[in-house]
Scaffold this motif. Structure first.
Motif, PDB file in Angstrom:
ATOM      1  N   PHE A 192       0.938  -1.251   0.054  1.00 44.27           N
ATOM      2  CA  PHE A 192      -0.071   0.121  -0.022  1.00 44.27           C
ATOM      3  C   PHE A 192       0.816   1.273   0.079  1.00 44.27           C
ATOM      4  N   SER A 193       0.392   2.401  -0.494  1.00 43.35           N
ATOM      5  CA  SER A 193       0.947   3.707  -0.401  1.00 43.35           C
ATOM      6  C   SER A 193      -0.027   4.769   0.025  1.00 43.35           C
ATOM      7  N   VAL A 194       0.487   5.657   0.984  1.00 45.91           N
ATOM      8  CA  VAL A 194      -0.497   6.664   1.351  1.00 45.91           C
ATOM      9  C   VAL A 194       0.387   7.872   1.554  1.00 45.91           C
ATOM     10  N   PRO A 195      -0.383   9.374   1.592  1.00 47.94           N
ATOM     11  CA  PRO A 195       0.414  10.298   1.842  1.00 47.94           C
ATOM     12  C   PRO A 195       0.369  10.786   3.063  1.00 47.94           C
ATOM     13  N   CYS A 196       1.440  11.163   4.079  1.00 45.00           N
ATOM     14  CA  CYS A 196       1.405  11.831   5.200  1.00 45.00           C
ATOM     15  C   CYS A 196       1.751  13.348   5.307  1.00 45.00           C
ATOM     16  N   SER A 197       0.735  14.129   5.590  1.00 50.12           N
ATOM     17  CA  SER A 197       0.961  15.516   5.568  1.00 50.12           C
ATOM     18  C   SER A 197       0.506  16.266   7.005  1.00 50.12           C
TER      19      SER A 197
END
Length: 865
Positions: A434-439
């Motif tokens: 999986f791949s997710v953005p953290c901001s």
């Protein structure tokens, strides 16, 4: 086998007979079928159908659709059996007895659910904005009845809203993929509130927002519907009962109000059970306009900003439901055309979930009618947080990758006293990655945790602490994240007595915890593990998770049927829940003339509780419909005690013992069909009117019990009270009106209250100046009223620097006063009136002067010091 052949032979004869009838009817072109003709000619139903007939109708409909859909040699799929190619059946009904509404017009409103633009605004949103009728022809399609006069949703699992309308009835029901078949659309008497807004000179005012408003103890309000006035100053609030949506709050008051940021409320109180049928006229006070310009935020941020309120409200007291000045912003400038004169303006903004008052823009609003005030508000541009791309692989305890599973990645930042979160939905690929953005705007490493579920509903989650992620990386590989998968709690199916599966039945899961004290005392605690979980299209269900003690209890429900409470062991996968037929109690309550049925309800209390003895208590109650009818459905076979209550009264109006409910039957006990309460000597209706003769929108009654401290207040929406002739004396109070004592034994059917006097109370000039740090107040009561009423409800006024207090009294006639001094402590002093000690019920302001003994005052001041 012989029985099977006989059944097959009978079915063949029936099919042959139907074919002969069809061939005979086909000879005349355009001739209606006998079934269709009979449907059109049958008279409008007036009797309430029983639970048996409703269930039988639904079963017949399902059987006809099943026969048309496939072979009788094998069981059809549950989705076809329950839904059919056209969708669930829709039954428009009215009243607690579910009487059929004929003739009726049905419309299907599909809900898109994704786009919130004006073209795709939701049904409920347009209904409350009073714009639904105008959008009906463009957004909805007419549902045509079939040849037997039945209505169906346009497709299996169709999601949307069904709207039913008849000559004087209107109603709607939401349908989703889990809707019951059939689905009832309950129609109620339709009403449209009509409002006209004029200025002080009698001219119509266009563009004013008018609301159907519900007030909660003066703390906040809720607008059930809002409409704009047209060029003639007229606004319409259609579908009154749908706007209220069952929110009959008996401690609130209701009004038709101008929903603009005025200096004072402009509203007409209404009786929620009897809305006005005449045109309501509201006078707009002198107003100016306000234009607010925002700067400092880009256009895409402005779309998420709102101006919440005008008014100098401290942040800790602010409530966004005070929203007459609320507007969504899609541009850098917004104009408020109707703002009350003489008030201070404090704009509020809503940005990134935070409410913020802009005190730097505070200023006085319009001073005279027609003035325009401009405010400039600078918004803070939020700091852009750096984004880190998080990647990883999710595996189970055995090390196997979890492919194509739903994920929720929780990112937590703990900095100082604040903790911020970011939850991102995702799905793993075929390899479990999986791949997710953290901001998150965070200056410390964040913690990452993972949870989700398989397609069958089985959940999983990481345990222990998450993974610390550095902030300076544009990408970070989390590696393998090991999760723990929930274990099987129970699985099985829901079936009827004959063994056929029951699609979309609801299954409740309870846990039983046995407690034993050291002294040997024991008790049982029931915990709800899950409520209303739907079985699938084939009646199958599965529960995952843990249970205290390793066992759970299951109960299935579906359309007036339920199963016995069944105990299962953890991990058991062959559970079969058999639905038994519930029953119902139907009846009608006859009330005195003018008594509102909306405030009367009926309850059923089980006496034997047979197989429900182990289950948590259930609450069976039903409101009366407009005809006084009720239907208590979903009752297990048992013996019940029936009680009739009126809101605001603890004691039942009537109790009926030992009403027996049998399986799959509607009980119509002669004592309840009808239950005649008109002849009760102690029950009568009193109508309360304002001094000018209009019905009041809200009335409170003050009562006193047996003990000295036992006093309470009953709040009623509307101007009608249901009282008991042998009840104790009580006091009536309403906005703008003086107290009125009411003796039930001798009270007339109509009471007009006196006007509440408006007074100006000043301190005697002979009194020495008082320290500025003290607060001074006066409590005014009447010498002729009971002591408990004076203690419970005194009229209080507070003095300003000018030693003058102005307010409204709830007493008329002779008065007495108590002077209060407030410092670190409070002291009460006897006070006397100089000159007049009486007030009368007139609109003019009356002046009173009070004084007290100088020696007592000096002693009190010394004590406060």
């Amino acid at each position: 086998m012989r029985h099977v052949h006989l059944i097959a032979l009978a079915c063949g004869l029936v099919v042959a007979l139907i074919a002969v009838l069809l061939l005979a009817g086909g000879g005349a072109a355009g001739a209606p079928s006998p079934v269709a003709a009979a449907t059109r000619e049958r008279p409008r139903s007036t009797a309430a159908p029983s639970v048996e007939s409703l269930a039988s109708d639904a079963a017949d409909a399902q059987a006809q659709r099943a026969a048309a859909a496939g072979s009788g040699e094998q069981l059809l799929s549950a989705s076809t059996l329950a839904v059919g190619p056209r969708g669930v059946q829709i039954l428009p009904v009215m009243g607690a007895g579910r009487r059929t509404v004929e003739p009726v017009e049905l419309w299907w409103w599909p809900e898109d659910g994704g786009d919130s633009s004006a073209d795709n605004a939701s049904f409920s949103g347009l209904l409350q904005e009073c714009r639904m009728d105008a959008a009906l022809s463009a957004r909805a399609q007419r549902i045509a009845a079939d040849e037997q006069g039945r209505f169906f949703a346009p497709a299996p699992k169709a999601e949307g809203v069904v709207i039913a309308r008849s000559s004087e009835l209107w109603g709607y029901a939401s349908l989703d993929a889990q809707s019951d078949d059939p689905t009832y659309v309950v129609c109620e008497p339709d009403a449209t509130l009509q409002v006209r807004v004029i200025d002080g000179g009698g001219a119509a005012v266009e563009g004013v927002r008018v609301a159907l408003r519900q007030h909660y103890h003066g703390q906040f309000f809720h607008d059930h519907g809002v409409a704009l006035t047209d060029a003639q100053g007229l606004a319409r609030l259609p579908h009154y009962r749908a706007l209220i949506d069952g929110d009959w709050d008996f401690s609130a008051r209701y009004s038709i109000a101008i929903a603009e940021p005025l200096s004072a409320e402009v509203a007409r109180l209404i009786d929620v059970t009897a809305p006005p049928t005449e045109l309501v006229e509201l006078v707009l006070p002198p107003v100016g306009s306000v234009e607010v310009e925002f700067e400092g935020a880009s256009a895409h941020l402005r779309a998420g900003l709102e101006l919440l309120e005008f008014g100098a409200t401290p942040p800790e007291d602010h409530d966004e439901r005070f929203a007459d000045g609320r507007r969504d912003l899609s541009a850098a400038r917004v104009r408020f055309p109707f703002v009350g004169v003489g008030r201070e303006l404090v704009p509020w903004s809503f940005q990134s979930g935070e409410q913020r008052p802009h005190d730097e823009a505070r200023r006085l609003g319009p001073v005279r009618a027609g003035d325009e005030v401009r405010l400039r508000v600078r918004l803070l541009v939020p700091e852009q947080a750096s984004t880190t791309r998080l990647t990883g692989r999710v595996i189970n305890q055995a090390g196997d990758a979890l492919a194509q599973v739903r994920l929720r990645v929780s990112i937590q930042c703990e900095g100082g006293d604040d903790t911020t979160y970011q939850v991102i939905g995702s799905r793993s690929d075929a390899a479990g990655r999986f791949s997710v953005p953290c901001s998150l705007p965070c200056d410390v490493p964040v913690q990452v945790r993972l949870n989700g579920e398989h397609s069958d509903g089985r959940s999983f989650a990481t345990v222990g602490r998450g993974v610390a992620v550095p902030l300076d990386a544009s990408a970070f590989e989390l590696g393998d994240l090991r999760v723990v998968e929930s274990t099987l709690l129970a699985a099985g199916k829901v079936v009827e007595r004959a063994g056929a599966p029951v699609p979309r039945a609801e299954v409740d899961v309870f846990e039983r915890v046995d407690h034993v004290r050291a002294n040997g005392e024991s008790w049982v605690e029931w915990r709800t593990h899950a409520r209303g979980v739907r079985a699938d299209e084939h009646g199958a269900f599965t529960f995952w998770g843990e249970a205290v003690g390793g066992r759970v209890w299951l109960q299935a429900r579906s359309r007036a049927r339920r199963s016995n409470l069944t105990r299962v062991e953890r991990g058991q996968s062959d559970v079969v829940l058999v639905l038994e037929r519930d029953g119902a109690i139907a009846g009608r309550v006859l009330l005195p003339p003018l008594a509102p049925t909306d405030f009367v309800y009926v309850t059923a209390t089980s006496r034997i509780r047979n197989f429900h003895a182990l289950a948590p208590d259930e609450d069976w109650n039903a409101r009366l419909d407009t005809n006084g009818e009720f239907l208590l459905a979903g009752l297990p076979p048992d013996e019940y005690e029936i009680n009739v209550y009126h809101d605001g009264r603890d004691a039942a109006l009537e109790t009926i013992e030992r009403v027996v409910v049998k399986e799959h039957a509607t009980t119509r006990d002669a004592r309840l069909d009808p239950l005649d309460l008109r002849g009760l000597d102690e029950l009568f209706v009193v109508e309360i009117f304002a001094p000018e003769g209009r019905p009041l929108g809200a009335v409170n009654e003050l009562e006193h019990g047996e003990s000295a401290d036992d006093a309470w207040e009953n709040e009623h929406t509307g101007h009608r009270l249901i009282l008991h002739r042998d009840g104790p004396p009580l006091w009536i109070v309403a906005d703008g009106c003086a107290f009125q004592e009411l003796i039930p034994a001798s009270t007339p059917a109509r009471i007009t209250l006196q006007r509440a006097p408006r007074v100006r109370v000043r301190l005697d000039e002979a009194l020495a100046p008082l320290p500025e740090e003290l607060e001074i107040g006066v409590a005014i009561t009447s010498p002729g009223e009971p002591a408990w009423l004076s203690e419970f409800y005194a009229d209080e006024l507070h003095f300003g620097a000018a030693r003058v207090g102005v307010g409204t009294l709830r007493r008329v006639g002779a008065l007495k006063a108590t002077l209060w001094l407030y410092g670190e402590d409070s002291i009460a002093l006897p006070a006397q009136f100089l000159g007049a000690a009486r007030v009368v019920a007139v609109s003019a302001q009356q002046e009173l002067v009070i004084t007290c003994d100088p020696a007592q005052l000096a002693e009190a001041l010394e004590e406060l010091r």
